[in-house]
Scaffold this motif. Structure first.
Motif: not given
Ligand SMILES: *Cc1c(COP(=O)(O)O)cnc(C)c1O
Length: 496
Positions: A112-114, A145-147, A267-273, A320-322, A424-426
Motif C-alpha cells: 500500500f505504500k505505493d 520493508g515496504d516503504t 497498523t504500524g506507524n499509524f499513517g494509514n489509519i 514485519p511492516s507492523m 488490504s495492505t500487501a
C-alpha cells in the motif's frame, strides 16, 4: 477555496504552505506538520461515485495542498496513478466472506505504500520548483520493508533527487530484501543496519535533526527531505482511497446515502489509519476506526489504558511492516485530541523520548471513542489466512490477515454488523513463505520462487510483475553498518 497552512505539533512557530511542509518533511522542533484545520469535502457522494480514482484523489488533495495550482496537482496525480498500477481502478474492492477488502497493493511494489509514494516524488519536485529550491533533494528513509522499496521505486531516476534507504538486517522478508537490493537507478542507495526498525528510524531522525550536517549539506548543494509516513505529502494522498472506497460502495448500492462504513486498518506507524481518521473528519460517513496490531501491540494497550508504553520486548512477526514500537504518526492524533495543544503534545513526546512512555488525560481518552483497538497473535494471523482460503479461495497477506482477525474479534465483541472495509495492505506474493506456511506447513520445503509459482496456482492469480522482475535481477546494493555508522555512510554516498 480556503487556504490551508501547516504547523508543527510541538510549537506555534511558523505556518507553512503545503509545498513548504512537503519539502521540509519534519518541523525544525522535531514535530510533525499538521493542517491548521481538516477541510470538509466540497463534493457530494453522488458526485464522487461517478469519478475515477484520479478524480477523487484530486477532490481530496486540492483541499489540503492549496498552494498548488489545479494544473500542478492534476499533473502530479496523473503521473502517479497511471499504468504503473496493474488495474485501472487503482484500488479495487474485493468482497470476501462478509467484508470488503480494499486492495491497496496494485502498484509497482505490491504494497500500500505505493499509493502515496508514487505521488510523493512529484509533489516534492513540484514543491521544489515552486519554492525556487536549487539544492539536490536527498531523501532519507528508514523502512521496515515496504516503504524503502516503494520510495525507491518512486524516486529512482527522478531528476534533482537522491534516495538513501536504511532497513533492519534480518528484519524484512526475503522477497522485500531482494526487492530492495536489486533496486535500479543511479540515485538510489540501500543500507542494512545492525539493529531493528525503531533504531533505523531514530538514526534517521537524528541525522535530520543534525543542524551542523544540514549546513554542510547546504554548502555542497544538498538538502534532506523525508519520504517516511511523517511527510504530509504521504498522509494526504492516503485519505483519497477511503473516500474512493466509500463512493464505490455507494455507487454499487452496497451503502445507502449517509450510511456508515467501518474501516479496519493493519497498523504500524499509524499513517494509514490516521488517513482514515482525516477522511472521517472531512465528513465521510465512517463509523469505527478499527486499529489492528500484531503481537507488538503497543497501540492496543494504548487504546485500552491511555498509556503509551514502548518499554517492552520487540517481537519479530510474520507481518514485519507492523513490527513497530513507536508509531510516529500517532503524534498527529495526540496533538488533535489534546485540543491542538502543542505544549501538551510536546510534553508527552518528551516523556516518550526520556521514559519511553506517556499517559494521556481522561478528556483526551474520551476523544478516542471513534477508535477500537485489538490485535492478532501469530497463530490467529495464520489461522485466518488458512480459513479464508479454504472457505473462499481468496488468499490474503499476513498484514491484511492481522486486520481480518482483529475484525472478527471486533464483531464477536460488539455485534456491530455495519458495512466494513478492510485495508488490504500487501499482495500475498510479497510475504509468500508466511502465507503459504499458514495454508499448509508442507510448503516450507519449497524455495522462494517455487512458492511464488505454487501460490499463483492455488490462489488462481497471476504472478505480479513486481515479483517476476526480481526473479533474476542482479544485486546492486551490498552495505551493512552499525547504527552509529549511519551518518558516515550518508556522507560517503554524497562524497562529503
Ligand atoms: C507500512 C505497512 C503497514 C502499516 O501501515 P502504517 O501506515 O505504518 O500504520 C501495514 N501493512 C503493510 C503491508 C505495510 O507495508
Amino acid at each position: 477555496m480556503k487556504e490551508i497552512l501547516y504547523k508543527s505539533t510541538r510549537s506555534e512557530d511558523g505556518y507553512l504552505k503545503a509545498s513548504e511542509a512537503i519539502l521540509k518533511g519534519l518541523a525544525d522542533d522535531g514535530g510533525l506538520f499538521v493542517p491548521t484545520e481538516i477541510p470538509k469535502l466540497d463534493v457530494t457522494v453522488d458526485e464522487l461515485s461517478k469519478m475515477t480514482y484520479q478524480q477523487v484523489a484530486y477532490e481530496v488533495m486540492k483541499l489540503y495542498f492549496t498552494d498548488f495550482t489545479e494544473e500542478e496537482l492534476k499533473n502530479c496525480i496523473n503521473k502517479a496513478y497511471d499504468e504503473k498500477f496493474d488495474t485501472e481502478e487503482i484500488a479495487p474492492l474485493a468482497e470476501v466472506d462478509g467484508a470488503y477488502y480494499l486492495e491497496l497493493f496494485h502498484g509497482k511494489t505490491i504494497a500500500f505504500k505505493d499509493m502515496a509514494l508514487s505521488i510523493l516524488p512529484h509533489l516534492l519536485t513540484t514543491s521544489a520548483k515552486k519554492n525556487d529550491v536549487k539544492n539536490e533533494i536527498v531523501i532519507l528513509t528508514a523502512t521496515s520493508g515496504d516503504t524503502g522499496k516503494a520510495a525507491m521505486a518512486g524516486f529512482a531516476d527522478v531528476e534533482g533527487t537522491r534516495i538513501i534507504v536504511f532497513y533492519p538486517n534480518g528484519g524484512v522478508s526475503p522477497i522485500q530484501e531482494k526487492q530492495m537490493v536489486t533496486q535500479k537507478g543511479d540515485n538510489t542507495y540501500v543500507v542494512a543496519i545492525e539493529g531493528n526498525f525503531d533504531q533505523a528510524q531514530s538514526g534517521v531522525k537524528a541525522i535530520f535533526g543534525n543542524k551542523e550536517l544540514a549546513k554542510e549539506m547546504d554548502e555542497k548543494g544538498f538538502q534532506f527531505s523525508s519520504a517516511n509516513s511523517i511527510n504530509i505529502g504521504r498522509l494526504v494522498p492516503q485519505v483519497a482511497y477511503y473516500v474512493y472506497a466509500y463512493a464505490k460502495l455507494y455507487a454499487e448500492g452496497k451503502l445507502a446515502k449517509d450510511q456508515k462504513m467501518n474501516v479496519v486498518v493493519p497498523t504500524g506507524n499509524f499513517g494509514n489509519i490516521l488517513a482514515a481518521y482525516y477522511a472521517k473528519n472531512m465528513g465521510l460517513p465512517i463509523g469505527k476506526l478499527i486499529c489492528a496490531s500484531n503481537e507488538n501491540k503497543v497501540l492496543f494497550d494504548f487504546f485500552k489504558t491511555g498509556e503509551y508504553d514502548k518499554n517492552r520486548e520487540f517481537i519479530l512477526t510474520t507481518s514485519p511492516s507492523m513490527d513497530i514500537l513507536i508509531s510516529s504518526n500517532l503524534e498527529r492524533l495526540i496533538y488533535k485530541i489534546a485540543g491542538n495543544d502543542a505544549v501538551k503534545n510536546k510534553e508527552l513526546m518528551t516523556s516518550l523520548t526520556t521514559d519511553g512512555k506517556y499517559v494521556i488525560t481522561d478528556e483526551m481518552k474520551a476523544e478516542l471513542a471513534d477508535f477500537y483497538g485489538n490485535y492478532a497473535t501469530e497463530a490467529e494471523t495464520a489461522e485466518v489466512i488458512k480459513e479464508t482460503y479454504e472457505k473462499t479461495g481468496y488468499v490474503m497477506d499476513t498484514h491484511t490477515a492481522v486486520a481480518a482477525s482483529t475484525y472478527k474479534k471486533y464483531v464477536a465483541e460488539t455485534g456491530d454488523d455495519e458495512v466494513t472495509v478492510i485495508a488490504s495492505t500487501a499482495s500475498p506474493f510479497k510475504f509468500t513463505r508466511s502465507v503459504m506456511n499458514a495454508i499448509d506447513p508442507k510448503y516450507d520445503e519449497l524455495g522462494d520462487f517455487e512458492l511464488v509459482d505454487e501460490l499463483s496456482k492455488i490462489g488462481n492469480v497471476k504472478v505480479p510483475n513486481a515479483i517476476e522482475e526480481i526473479r533474476n535481477a542482479e544485486v546492486r546494493h551490498n552495505n551493512l553498518v552499525e547504527v552509529d555508522g549511519m551518518e558516515a555512510i550518508v556522507k560517503k554516498f554524497l562524497s562529503m
